[in-house]
Design an enzyme around this catalytic site. Structure first.
Site, mmCIF file in Angstrom:
data_model
loop_
_atom_site.group_PDB
_atom_site.id
_atom_site.type_symbol
_atom_site.label_atom_id
_atom_site.label_comp_id
_atom_site.label_asym_id
_atom_site.label_seq_id
_atom_site.Cartn_x
_atom_site.Cartn_y
_atom_site.Cartn_z
ATOM 1 N N ALA A 18 -89.047 22.664 23.386
ATOM 2 C CA ALA A 18 -90.193 23.073 24.190
ATOM 3 C C ALA A 18 -89.665 23.998 25.286
ATOM 4 C CB ALA A 18 -90.858 21.853 24.800
ATOM 5 N N GLY A 31 -88.162 19.785 20.827
ATOM 6 C CA GLY A 31 -89.401 20.089 20.113
ATOM 7 C C GLY A 31 -89.160 20.897 18.846
ATOM 8 N N GLU A 36 -88.396 18.367 16.327
ATOM 9 C CA GLU A 36 -89.655 17.640 16.064
ATOM 10 C C GLU A 36 -90.598 18.490 15.211
ATOM 11 O OE1 GLU A 36 -90.085 16.936 20.301
ATOM 12 O OE2 GLU A 36 -90.200 14.789 19.924
ATOM 13 N N GLU A 69 -83.285 15.856 24.896
ATOM 14 C CA GLU A 69 -84.168 15.630 26.054
ATOM 15 C C GLU A 69 -83.546 14.715 27.100
ATOM 16 O OE1 GLU A 69 -85.078 15.528 22.879
ATOM 17 O OE2 GLU A 69 -87.043 16.466 22.585
HETATM 18 N N1 DAK Z 1 -86.763 26.609 27.028
HETATM 19 C C1 DAK Z 1 -86.751 27.776 27.731
HETATM 20 N N2 DAK Z 1 -85.787 28.700 27.630
HETATM 21 C C2 DAK Z 1 -84.775 28.461 26.765
HETATM 22 C C3 DAK Z 1 -84.707 27.279 25.995
HETATM 23 C C4 DAK Z 1 -85.769 26.320 26.150
HETATM 24 N N3 DAK Z 1 -85.827 25.180 25.474
HETATM 25 N N4 DAK Z 1 -83.583 27.317 25.258
HETATM 26 C C5 DAK Z 1 -82.998 28.493 25.531
HETATM 27 N N5 DAK Z 1 -83.695 29.178 26.445
HETATM 28 C C6 DAK Z 1 -83.396 30.484 27.007
HETATM 29 C C7 DAK Z 1 -82.257 30.432 27.991
HETATM 30 O O1 DAK Z 1 -82.695 30.032 29.259
HETATM 31 C C8 DAK Z 1 -81.762 31.853 27.954
HETATM 32 O O2 DAK Z 1 -82.616 32.636 28.733
HETATM 33 P P1 DAK Z 1 -82.021 33.769 29.762
HETATM 34 O O3 DAK Z 1 -81.056 33.044 30.627
HETATM 35 O O4 DAK Z 1 -81.340 34.754 28.833
HETATM 36 O O5 DAK Z 1 -83.223 34.314 30.452
HETATM 37 C C9 DAK Z 1 -81.982 32.264 26.513
HETATM 38 O O6 DAK Z 1 -82.938 31.343 25.980
HETATM 39 C C10 DAK Z 1 -80.717 32.141 25.673
HETATM 40 O O7 DAK Z 1 -80.201 30.842 25.851
HETATM 41 P P2 DAK Z 1 -78.682 30.547 26.279
HETATM 42 O O8 DAK Z 1 -78.140 31.650 27.105
HETATM 43 O O9 DAK Z 1 -78.660 29.161 26.845
HETATM 44 O O10 DAK Z 1 -77.977 30.587 24.838
HETATM 45 P P3 DAK Z 1 -76.680 29.818 24.382
HETATM 46 O O11 DAK Z 1 -76.358 30.363 23.039
HETATM 47 O O12 DAK Z 1 -75.626 29.851 25.441
HETATM 48 O O13 DAK Z 1 -77.117 28.272 24.250
HETATM 49 C C11 DAK Z 1 -78.600 26.477 23.539
HETATM 50 C C12 DAK Z 1 -78.059 27.917 23.277
HETATM 51 C C13 DAK Z 1 -79.704 26.198 22.534
HETATM 52 C C14 DAK Z 1 -77.459 25.459 23.339
HETATM 53 C C15 DAK Z 1 -79.111 26.399 25.004
HETATM 54 O O14 DAK Z 1 -80.017 27.491 25.207
HETATM 55 C C16 DAK Z 1 -79.848 25.127 25.297
HETATM 56 O O15 DAK Z 1 -79.241 24.082 25.532
HETATM 57 N N6 DAK Z 1 -81.194 25.181 25.331
HETATM 58 C C17 DAK Z 1 -82.026 24.066 25.707
HETATM 59 C C18 DAK Z 1 -82.110 23.060 24.604
HETATM 60 C C19 DAK Z 1 -82.940 21.875 24.983
HETATM 61 O O16 DAK Z 1 -82.638 21.119 25.938
HETATM 62 N N7 DAK Z 1 -84.068 21.657 24.265
HETATM 63 C C20 DAK Z 1 -84.939 20.549 24.541
HETATM 64 C C21 DAK Z 1 -86.040 20.975 25.486
HETATM 65 S S1 DAK Z 1 -87.145 19.618 25.886
HETATM 66 C C22 DAK Z 1 -94.300 17.488 23.926
HETATM 67 C C23 DAK Z 1 -93.901 18.324 22.926
HETATM 68 C C24 DAK Z 1 -92.575 18.736 22.869
HETATM 69 C C25 DAK Z 1 -91.683 18.331 23.821
HETATM 70 C C26 DAK Z 1 -92.071 17.497 24.828
HETATM 71 C C27 DAK Z 1 -93.386 17.075 24.895
HETATM 72 N N8 DAK Z 1 -95.644 17.020 24.014
HETATM 73 C C28 DAK Z 1 -96.515 17.242 22.875
HETATM 74 C C29 DAK Z 1 -96.145 16.389 25.183
HETATM 75 C C30 DAK Z 1 -90.313 18.825 23.718
HETATM 76 C C31 DAK Z 1 -89.417 18.798 24.718
HETATM 77 C C32 DAK Z 1 -88.194 19.575 24.545
HETATM 78 O O17 DAK Z 1 -87.940 20.158 23.544
#
Ligand code: DAK
Length: 257
Positions: free
Chosen positions: A65, A108, A111, A131
């Site tokens: 997400a 997400g 998911e 998460e």
């Molecule tokens: N959200 C927003 N931006 C993201 C992102 C994300 N999930 N993942 C990556 N980006 C952005 C980064 O901020 C970066 O942006 P800039 O800095 O260039 O502006 C760009 O994408 C490239 O990312 P990185 O520079 O970080 O790239 P790397 O290759 O170094 O790393 C990575 C890739 C995937 C390991 C890293 O980006 C990362 O850890 N990303 C976050 C992964 C994460 O924590 N995902 C879980 C998010 S929480 C719901 C439905 C769904 C959900 C909840 C509730 N309901 C129906 C209520 C879901 C929740 C989640 O998914």
């Protein structure tokens, strides 16, 4: 209507949807999920489409997400933005959905892949529920679908540590159907989609529903659903065509009637 975050294409009875927010690794903001639900529902109603193929980019199926959006959200926003409702719309799609996953399928993104009925993974795919590292837990079915798919031990480890697993580990755990070289992902997923698109659509629909019931219902109720679906298919032309073609030693031509 032109989609902002998706590339949509129809090809040989396959509805192809590519997530397209490359600058943020296909982070799933609520507008994207809303568009996805709209397009999938439209494809579900379209007689020309029999299978939906959902893809991301080479680097990311979806990295979760949109954390920026989540960070700014309150519980009231979740309700007002229909966050859950659009995921529910995706869950209710009746046609088979195949996810072709390359790169990150996190949070997400994982998911969403698990909302699909089949997953074809590239060797580069990484599945995870990180998460916990953000101070939350999966919110779009991760604790439930991952546990059903890979079992308690592995799901617990993935969700409590936030560490992703590789495509091979996902295959071994039963999360994905097959792992293919990165440059063959779309071709392999499309081949699987075409194979299913050649099957009788009403039987495919009832088969999908019946298998999903096995995840939710006690055995007796699931068996009851299966039996009723089986009976119902004997009122379809495709059942007559399928059996007649076998007897006449020819290929069946299914019309979805
Ligand atoms: N959200 C927003 N931006 C993201 C992102 C994300 N999930 N993942 C990556 N980006 C952005 C980064 O901020 C970066 O942006 P800039 O800095 O260039 O502006 C760009 O994408 C490239 O990312 P990185 O520079 O970080 O790239 P790397 O290759 O170094 O790393 C990575 C890739 C995937 C390991 C890293 O980006 C990362 O850890 N990303 C976050 C992964 C994460 O924590 N995902 C879980 C998010 S929480 C719901 C439905 C769904 C959900 C909840 C509730 N309901 C129906 C209520 C879901 C929740 C989640 O998914």
């Amino acid at each position: 209507m032109e989609e902002q975050y998706l590339i949509v294409e129809k090809q040989d009875r396959i509805g192809k949807i590519r997530l397209n927010r490359p600058r943020v690794l296909n982070a799933l903001n609520s507008a994207l999920i809303g568009e996805l639900a709209d397009v999938m529902e439209e494809m579900d109603r379209d007689d020309q489409i029999r299978v939906i193929l959902l893809m991301g980019s080479e680097k990311a199926f979806a990295a979760g997400a949109d954390i920026q959006e989540l960070a700014e959200s309150s519980p009231v926003d979740f309700v007002m933005k229909q966050f859950f409702a659009d995921w529910e719309r995706i869950r209710k799609i009746q046609k088979p959905i195949i996810a072709a996953v390359s790169g990150y399928a996190l949070g997400g993104g994982c998911e969403l892949a698990m909302c699909a009925d089949l997953i074809v993974a590239s060797e580069t795919a990484r599945f995870g529920q990180p998460e916990i590292n953000l101070g939350v837990i999966p919110g779009a079915g991760g604790t439930q679908r991952l546990t059903r798919a890979v079992g308690k031990a592995r799901a617990m480890e993935m969700i409590l540590t936030g560490k992703p697993i590789t495509a091979r580990e996902a295959l071994e755990a039963g999360l994905v159907n097959r792992v293919v070289p990165a440059d063959q992902l779309e071709e392999e997923a499309l081949a699987l989609a075409k194979e299913i698109a050649g099957k009788p659509p009403i039987a495919v629909r009832l088969a999908k529903q019946s298998v999903l019931k096995a995840m939710d219902l006690p055995l007796e109720h699931g068996l009851h659903f299966e039996q009723n679906s089986f009976y119902l298919l004997f009122s379809s032309q495709d059942q007559q065509e399928g059996m007649q073609a076998f007897i006449e030693k020819r290929k069946p031509n299914f019309q979805g009637k």
